[in-house]
Enzyme design. Structure first.
Site, mmCIF file in Angstrom:
data_model
loop_
_atom_site.group_PDB
_atom_site.id
_atom_site.type_symbol
_atom_site.label_atom_id
_atom_site.label_comp_id
_atom_site.label_asym_id
_atom_site.label_seq_id
_atom_site.Cartn_x
_atom_site.Cartn_y
_atom_site.Cartn_z
ATOM 1 N N ASP A 131 5.237 0.346 11.838
ATOM 2 C CA ASP A 131 4.012 -0.273 11.310
ATOM 3 C C ASP A 131 3.883 -1.747 11.688
ATOM 4 O O ASP A 131 2.874 -2.378 11.359
ATOM 5 C CB ASP A 131 3.945 -0.112 9.780
ATOM 6 N N ARG A 172 1.186 14.018 13.781
ATOM 7 C CA ARG A 172 1.569 13.865 12.380
ATOM 8 C C ARG A 172 1.532 15.179 11.583
ATOM 9 O O ARG A 172 0.747 15.322 10.632
ATOM 10 C CB ARG A 172 0.714 12.779 11.711
ATOM 11 N N LYS A 189 0.833 -1.211 0.000
ATOM 12 C CA LYS A 189 0.000 0.000 0.000
ATOM 13 C C LYS A 189 0.868 1.262 0.000
ATOM 14 O O LYS A 189 0.649 2.183 -0.778
ATOM 15 C CB LYS A 189 -0.895 -0.001 1.248
ATOM 16 N N ASN A 190 1.870 1.281 0.884
ATOM 17 C CA ASN A 190 2.646 2.513 1.039
ATOM 18 C C ASN A 190 3.646 2.744 -0.090
ATOM 19 O O ASN A 190 4.235 3.819 -0.188
ATOM 20 C CB ASN A 190 3.352 2.537 2.399
ATOM 21 N N CYS A 205 -4.890 12.420 13.933
ATOM 22 C CA CYS A 205 -4.771 11.005 13.568
ATOM 23 C C CYS A 205 -4.676 10.200 14.857
ATOM 24 O O CYS A 205 -4.176 10.688 15.863
ATOM 25 C CB CYS A 205 -3.523 10.825 12.724
ATOM 26 N N ARG A 235 -8.481 -0.640 5.231
ATOM 27 C CA ARG A 235 -7.695 0.420 4.587
ATOM 28 C C ARG A 235 -6.369 -0.127 4.062
ATOM 29 O O ARG A 235 -5.814 0.430 3.113
ATOM 30 C CB ARG A 235 -7.388 1.534 5.604
#
Ligand code: EPU
Length: 416
Positions: free
Chosen positions: A305, A121, A22-23, A116, A397
């Protein structure tokens, strides 16, 4: 609102195919704005954040065609430079539109993402870096308004090596006039992959994947094809889930070289691992792994993560682990939920002291962010009884078809 009900059912066993990252896909899709010629991207994961990124591109006037894991972007008809709050608030990665829009069209209005669940952030590095390239930037009614007739190459040293900040400046610098040098840049594999794509579009970038990146600006970029690399965080999530359930799983279509720090740590804790170029086998049958100290830091150290997922593993491991979160100031929301399942975790500032328990118990819990959701799924798979995980939209997500993947490995999991 959808929930997951998971019945703890012992070892995960079998094979799983890891999706594209995803990133890595998010900056690649944003880079589609940098050229009027089409970009063809493959191995794009089927996750909600990618749906959002595509909706944003369409809103800007791109024609996007998606089939299976391929996305074709034609940005020749872009007629709008505004990324609205309604979409940006659901996906902070939308800030990646700022650099490419400004570089190609000379203007960008991108909503400030706002708060967030894992920390404040800020995006000051993105803004300061673009200002250093000559952009005029104001914050107006919650929007970052950036203007520049043509960006100019510059030297910019990051205070903190921001991943999306580096990606934004990298994309912007490809079309700037002259040379740019980014110092203390993020070294994540997603940055190196973006540079590979951009060079494939005709950019002149050297050093991506190290802390100093040099970019020689060009007049225009052209279309190309690009395959998104495997998701190292999904890989690490399945590694933790297999070890927590004492299972045996082969992960296909992955890249172990992105995860050497994590793999070494797991081996030291007694998890049997073997790997080749694009696969990893994890064998934890009949084995309770030992506690693993974790301290998150930018790549190539332990990724933030994966902190939550390895917290779940430590909650079931033999011994006491300290887990230190150094990247985000509020990324321990899963701790209270794990405690509801019987985990023994003490919090002292940015350190969690986790005393491993032989078993956890199923309980109703609530997901607070993407990786916290994955942590709860892992704990639930290894717990006694049923766990109901609320607010599962966070999981969707970033994990493609995770219920199906886990079910095929023997997990008892249903969406209600
Ligand atoms: N920071 C600043 N100023 C900035 C930018 C960042 O102070 O202008 C700080 C942040 O507050 C944080 C640190 O720098 O403390 C690192 O943040 P970074 O900017 O690197 O994070 P990001 O680019 O917003 C990406 C990933 C995140 C991942 C982080 C860290 C994407 C789309 N997101 O975010 O992924 O946690 O890097 O590796 O690439 C996730 O996938 O669950 C996720 C949150």
């Amino acid at each position: 609102m959808a929930r997951l009900v998971i019945t703890g059912n012992g070892p995960l066993r079998g094979e799983v195919r890891i999706a594209g990252a995803k990133n890595a896909a998010l900056p690649v899709l944003a880079a589609g704005l940098l050229s009027a010629e089409p970009l063809q991207v493959s191995n794009v994961p089927g996750v909600r954040d990618i749906d959002t990124a595509i909706r944003l591109l369409e809103l800007l006037g791109c024609v996007v065609k998606r089939q299976d894991d391929s996305v074709h972007i034609d940005s020749s008809g872009v007629n709008n430079v505004r990324a609205p709050y309604e979409l940006v608030k659901t996906m902070r990665g939308a800030v990646l539109l700022l650099g490419p829009l400004l570089a190609r069209f000379g203007e960008a209005d991108v909503s400030l993402p706002g708060g967030c669940a894992i920390g404040e952030r800020p995006v000051n590095e993105h803004i300061e870096g673009l200002r250093a390239m000559g952009a005029e930037i104001t914050i107006d009614s919650g929007y970052i308004k950036a203007r520049a007739s043509r960006l100019k190459g510059c030297r910019y040293a990051f205070d903190i090596p921001s991943v999306t900040g580096t990606e934004n400046l990298l994309m912007a610098a490809t079309l700037a006039e002259g040379d740019t040098e980014l110092e203390n840049a993020a070294m994540e594999p997603e940055v190196a992959d973006l540079a590979r794509l951009l060079n494939g579009m005709g950019a002149r970038i050297q050093g991506a994947g190290t802390s100093i990146i040099r970019i020689r600006g060009v007049e225009a970029l052209h279309g190309t094809r690009h395959a998104v690399p495997p998701d190292r965080i999904e890989t690490g999530t399945f590694l933790a889930a297999t070890a927590a359930t004492r299972g045996k799983v082969t992960l296909r279509n992955t890249d172990p070289s992105f995860l050497l720090h994590v793999l070494t740590k797991m081996q030291a804790a007694g998890v049997r691992l073997t790997w080749g170029d694009d696969w990893i086998e994890v064998d934890s049958e009949n084995t309770r792994c030992r506690a693993m100290n974790v301290s998150t830091a930018p790549y190539p150290a332990f990724p933030t993560d994966l902190q939550a997922q390895f917290m779940a593993l430590n909650a079931l491991a033999d011994g006491v682990a300290t887990v230190v979160e150094n990247i985000f100031e509020n990324r321990f929301m899963h701790v209270a939920e794990l405690r509801r399942m019987g985990a023994d975790i003490e919090l002292q500032g940015n350190t969690a002291i986790v005393r491993g328990r032989e078993r956890l118990q199923g309980a109703p819990v609530m997901a607070t962010d993407l990786r916290a959701s994955a942590c709860l799924v892992i704990a639930a798979l290894a717990a006694d009884g049923d766990t109901t995980i609320d607010r599962i939209y966070h999981l969707d997500r970033g994990y493609a078809g995770i219920d199906d993947k886990l079910a095929r490995l023997g997990g008892i999991i249903r969406r209600v």
